[in-house]
Design a protein around this motif. Structure first.
Motif, PDB file in Angstrom:
ATOM      1  N   PHE A  26      80.695 -13.852  79.824  1.00 39.32           N
ATOM      2  CA  PHE A  26      82.144 -13.969  79.969  1.00 39.32           C
ATOM      3  C   PHE A  26      82.725 -14.639  78.742  1.00 39.32           C
ATOM      4  O   PHE A  26      82.092 -15.516  78.156  1.00 39.32           O
ATOM      5  N   HIS A  27      83.934 -14.255  78.373  1.00 35.32           N
ATOM      6  CA  HIS A  27      84.545 -14.904  77.209  1.00 35.32           C
ATOM      7  C   HIS A  27      85.365 -16.120  77.628  1.00 35.32           C
ATOM      8  O   HIS A  27      86.329 -16.487  76.983  1.00 35.32           O
ATOM      9  N   SER A  28      84.915 -16.770  78.684  1.00 34.90           N
ATOM     10  CA  SER A  28      85.505 -18.029  79.140  1.00 34.90           C
ATOM     11  C   SER A  28      84.624 -19.177  78.673  1.00 34.90           C
ATOM     12  O   SER A  28      83.413 -19.012  78.514  1.00 34.90           O
ATOM     13  N   PRO A  29      85.205 -20.348  78.483  1.00 33.88           N
ATOM     14  CA  PRO A  29      84.405 -21.529  78.146  1.00 33.88           C
ATOM     15  C   PRO A  29      83.479 -21.899  79.306  1.00 33.88           C
ATOM     16  O   PRO A  29      83.775 -21.612  80.475  1.00 33.88           O
ATOM     17  N   ALA A  30      82.366 -22.542  78.996  1.00 36.58           N
ATOM     18  CA  ALA A  30      81.372 -22.908  80.008  1.00 36.58           C
ATOM     19  C   ALA A  30      81.974 -23.748  81.127  1.00 36.58           C
ATOM     20  O   ALA A  30      81.653 -23.546  82.307  1.00 36.58           O
ATOM     21  N   GLU A  31      82.892 -24.676  80.792  1.00 35.54           N
ATOM     22  CA  GLU A  31      83.465 -25.535  81.840  1.00 35.54           C
ATOM     23  C   GLU A  31      84.279 -24.717  82.849  1.00 35.54           C
ATOM     24  O   GLU A  31      84.318 -25.056  84.034  1.00 35.54           O
TER      25      GLU A  31
END
Length: 114
Positions: A2-7
């Motif tokens: 996913f191109h979301s940050p890990a948090e």
């Protein structure tokens, strides 16, 4: 992936039967040839799905996603079935934001591994 940050991904990862990979800078996206573009939102079939997700999130009182994200939110989906030895046995690159394998398609591809 996913191109979301890990948090952001951590809160959605509990109980999933697969690993999530955060790739906010889209390094792996580029390496695998996964594209981004405004056409991600051009299909009329995308909008009802987005609306249902927003309404469901509001009903559950979920925290809304951040308004900005590194490298944007217009990523196109891509599905890859990778065998235990690391070989890609099936893939699909989406033409719009809701163009991914159905569960039946995933199971069909996975049945070829057994």
């Amino acid at each position: 992936m996913f191109h979301s940050p890990a948090e952001e991904l951590r809160e959605h990862a509990t109980g999933l039967p697969f690993d999530l990979v955060a790739d906010p800078e889209k390094v792996l996206y580029r390496e695998w040839g996964v594209e981004s573009g405004s056409r991600a939102l051009l299909s009329l079939g995308v909008w009802p799905v987005i609306a249902r997700a927003v309404v469901a999130g509001l009903r559950r009182r979920d925290r809304m996603p951040s308004l900005s994200q590194p490298n944007g939110r217009l990523g196109l989906p891509a599905d890859f079935l990778i065998a235990p030895g690391g070989k890609v046995v099936a893939s699909k690159r989406g033409k719009h934001a809701y163009d991914q394998w159905s569960v039946d398609e995933i199971l069909g591809h996975a049945s070829t591994l057994v």
